[in-house]
Scaffold this active site. Structure first.
Site, PDB file in Angstrom:
ATOM      1  N   SER A 129       0.823  -1.199   0.000  1.00 13.10           N
ATOM      2  CA  SER A 129       0.000   0.000   0.000  1.00 13.10           C
ATOM      3  C   SER A 129       0.860   1.252   0.000  1.00 13.10           C
ATOM      4  O   SER A 129       1.914   1.295   0.620  1.00 13.10           O
ATOM      5  CB  SER A 129      -0.928   0.023   1.222  1.00 13.10           C
ATOM      6  OG  SER A 129      -1.701   1.214   1.222  1.00 13.10           O
ATOM      7  N   LYS A 183      -4.364  -6.594   4.097  1.00 20.03           N
ATOM      8  CA  LYS A 183      -4.373  -5.528   3.088  1.00 20.03           C
ATOM      9  C   LYS A 183      -5.808  -5.234   2.651  1.00 20.03           C
ATOM     10  O   LYS A 183      -6.180  -4.070   2.426  1.00 20.03           O
ATOM     11  CB  LYS A 183      -3.524  -5.944   1.878  1.00 20.03           C
ATOM     12  CG  LYS A 183      -3.585  -4.980   0.686  1.00 20.03           C
ATOM     13  CD  LYS A 183      -3.155  -3.569   1.061  1.00 20.03           C
ATOM     14  CE  LYS A 183      -2.841  -2.711  -0.160  1.00 20.03           C
ATOM     15  NZ  LYS A 183      -3.900  -2.526  -1.118  1.00 20.03           N
ATOM     16  N   HIS A 186      -7.346  -3.184   5.308  1.00 18.73           N
ATOM     17  CA  HIS A 186      -6.768  -1.838   5.158  1.00 18.73           C
ATOM     18  C   HIS A 186      -7.551  -1.042   4.124  1.00 18.73           C
ATOM     19  O   HIS A 186      -7.923   0.112   4.343  1.00 18.73           O
ATOM     20  CB  HIS A 186      -5.292  -1.946   4.736  1.00 18.73           C
ATOM     21  CG  HIS A 186      -4.716  -0.685   4.163  1.00 18.73           C
ATOM     22  ND1 HIS A 186      -4.966  -0.275   2.864  1.00 18.73           N
ATOM     23  CD2 HIS A 186      -3.914   0.271   4.700  1.00 18.73           C
ATOM     24  CE1 HIS A 186      -4.354   0.869   2.634  1.00 18.73           C
ATOM     25  NE2 HIS A 186      -3.705   1.220   3.732  1.00 18.73           N
ATOM     26  N   ASN A 187      -7.814  -1.667   2.975  1.00 19.38           N
ATOM     27  CA  ASN A 187      -8.528  -0.968   1.913  1.00 19.38           C
ATOM     28  C   ASN A 187      -9.973  -0.684   2.302  1.00 19.38           C
ATOM     29  O   ASN A 187     -10.530   0.354   1.934  1.00 19.38           O
ATOM     30  CB  ASN A 187      -8.482  -1.787   0.619  1.00 19.38           C
ATOM     31  CG  ASN A 187      -7.126  -1.700  -0.059  1.00 19.38           C
ATOM     32  OD1 ASN A 187      -6.111  -1.458   0.587  1.00 19.38           O
ATOM     33  ND2 ASN A 187      -7.097  -1.912  -1.351  1.00 19.38           N
ATOM     34  N   GLU A 190      -9.857   2.200   4.445  1.00 17.94           N
ATOM     35  CA  GLU A 190      -9.567   3.333   3.555  1.00 17.94           C
ATOM     36  C   GLU A 190     -10.864   3.852   2.917  1.00 17.94           C
ATOM     37  O   GLU A 190     -11.082   5.069   2.842  1.00 17.94           O
ATOM     38  CB  GLU A 190      -8.589   2.870   2.471  1.00 17.94           C
ATOM     39  CG  GLU A 190      -8.225   3.886   1.419  1.00 17.94           C
ATOM     40  CD  GLU A 190      -7.398   3.259   0.309  1.00 17.94           C
ATOM     41  OE1 GLU A 190      -7.749   3.427  -0.874  1.00 17.94           O
ATOM     42  OE2 GLU A 190      -6.391   2.584   0.631  1.00 17.94           O
TER      43      GLU A 190
END
Length: 483
Positions: A129, A183, A186-187, A190
């Site tokens: 990222s 990940k 995380h997105n 986000e």
């Protein structure tokens, strides 16, 4: 001729910048791209005079790698990854390592890890990222897969990753799909962060009538405090950017239809599969979906009425209320993401270190923020923390922000300004702090129409009962199970 420390297939934006990062840290990199012309252009362009070995075939790339060979792929997720794996396997030997640095869906990484193990090969699925700038200057990296492969890629990954102080924003996450799962979350977070910032912007623009210049100053101030983060920083910069062709602010000429690549949706689907409570991330995904039906919204705006009232009050005071609502909502969104990872760890047998994950996100990545240091401290203090809201620091922040948060959501509803992320985060908070919810009525309804049974609050958990609501005299019940 010296062989390369690592090979990379896929010289698009991320691939180019990542190998330039690797080379700048002293590693020799072999590169290949399906469109071979890109290899020559790169080696003779941005890579000229540097330690790159340009290869015109996968066979040539593998032949130029030190043993155990490390082949990193940066290609589109899905079938292209599977196809590329099959093309690379014939040129590898037992113990060699393949690395997927793209945004692959974690079940695919679980499957691929097992598949390559059967062939005597090792596999790493790593979330990367930070976008183009992060890839070049230091991304956040979240590797998972075969643990025995980690020692061979660790020096490279930790050298090229972002650092907070002396600590790299890269550490081993866990087995098989753990890296890509983290990940993915995380997105998803986000998505939530971006939507909440958009709601703050929209309230200041639509409800308060503030100019882009005024909002630029507000986000500048916000970025000096608790909300200090990459996304607040770029929002600040976006609000001052002028289009040279029209002389207008760029943000005012961009069409209000958002795109998405699927990771937010994957996060929401995983939450549903696991029974994890992640409404704010889901609302951020739905907000993008609503934005995409632009023509329908334009038509609806001509026939559907709103409250037709204007804001009346102290604008400066309300801006501070919005800041607090954003901060409180952000905490709830992260709390949901961490709860989701905790449930996934239990489901898939991963040993996730939540403090280290916060550190990995502290620098390099899109959601990097000062705030993540507080999350790291919360999990260092209590590794078994079930919810961030129960940490003393975050509990105090919510207490300080709660009145403003409620005022913002109520005012937005009164004015007819949509705030799906703010309101879903508040509802999550109110639901989580409720000792009693109306699910007793829901269980009665289920038992009434489907004999699904229920538990009683005056009996031990795990014993189920049924009421003959229709007075039909039957006592047959439906099976009880969780989906």
């Amino acid at each position: 001729m010296k062989k390369a420390d690592i090979g990379l297939i896929g010289l698009a934006v991320m691939g180019e910048n990542l190998v330039l990062n690797m080379e700048s840290k002293g590693f020799t990199v072999a590169v290949f791209n399906r469109t071979v012309e890109k290899v020559d252009n790169f080696v003779n362009g941005r890579g000229a005079g540097k330690n790159f070995i340009g290869c015109h075939s996968i066979e040539e790339l593998c032949a130029n790698l030190e043993s155990p060979r490390k082949v990193m792929m940066l290609v589109k997720a899905g079938k292209p990854v599977d196809d590329l794996i099959e093309q690379v396997i014939p040129y590898l030997q037992p113990g060699d390592i393949m690395i997927d640095g793209g945004n692959s869906h974690f079940p695919d990484t679980i499957r691929r890890t097992a598949y390559l193990k059967e062939k005597g090969l090792r596999y790493i699925g790593t979330g990367v990222s930070g976008g183009e700038e992060g890839a070049l200057k230091g991304p956040s990296m979240m590797p998972g897969g075969h643990p025995e492969a980690w020692e061979y890629v660790k020096p490279i990954f930790q050298s090229i990753s972002a650092h907070v102080g002396d600590e790299p924003c890269c550490e081993w996450v866990g087995n098989d799909g753990a890296g890509h799962y983290v990940k993915m979350v995380h997105n998803g977070i986000e998505y939530g962060d971006m939507q909440m910032i958009c709601e703050a912007y929209n309230l200041m623009k639509s409800a308060l009538g503030l100019s882009n210049s005024e909002m630029h100053e507000i986000f500048t101030e916000w970025n000096k405090g608790a909300l200090d983060s990459y996304l607040i920083e770029i929002t600040r910069d976006i609000l001052k950017e002028i289009d040279p062709e029209t002389g207008k602010h760029v943000v005012d000429i961009v069409l209000d239809t958002a795109g998405q690549k699927g990771t937010g949706k994957w996060t929401s689907v995983s939450a549903l599969d696991l029974g994890a409570v992640s409404p704010t991330i889901a609302e951020a995904v739905f907000a993008r979906c609503v934005s995409a039906i632009k023509e329908e919204r334009v038509a609806a705006s001509k026939v559907l009425n709103g409250p037709g009232v204007a804001f009346s009050g102290d604008k400066k005071e309300f801006v501070e209320d919005i800041r607090k609502a954003l901060y409180a909502s952000k905490i709830c969104s992260y709390a949901q993401g961490y709860q989701l990872m905790r449930m996934a760890a239990q489901e898939y047998g991963w040993k996730l270190n939540f403090g280290e994950i916060a550190l990995m996100w502290r620098g390099g990545c899109i959601i990097r923020a000062k705030f993540l240091g507080d999350i790291k401290q919360a999990f260092e203090k209590n590794p078994g923390l079930s919810n961030l809201l129960l940490d003393d620091f975050f509990k105090q922040v919510i207490d300080d922000c709660q009145a403003s948060w409620r005022k913002v959501v109520a005012t937005a509803a009164y004015l007819g300004v949509p705030v799906p992320a703010f309101s879903s985060a508040l509802t999550y908070y109110d639901s989580y702090r409720s000792a009693v919810l109306p699910a007793n009525m829901l269980q009665c309804q289920r038992d009434y129409f489907g004999a699904h049974t229920y538990e009683r609050n005056d009996r031990e958990r795990g014993t189920f009962f049924h009421t003959d609501w229709c007075r039909l005299g039957g006592n047959t019940t439906s099976s009880t199970y969780d989906v």
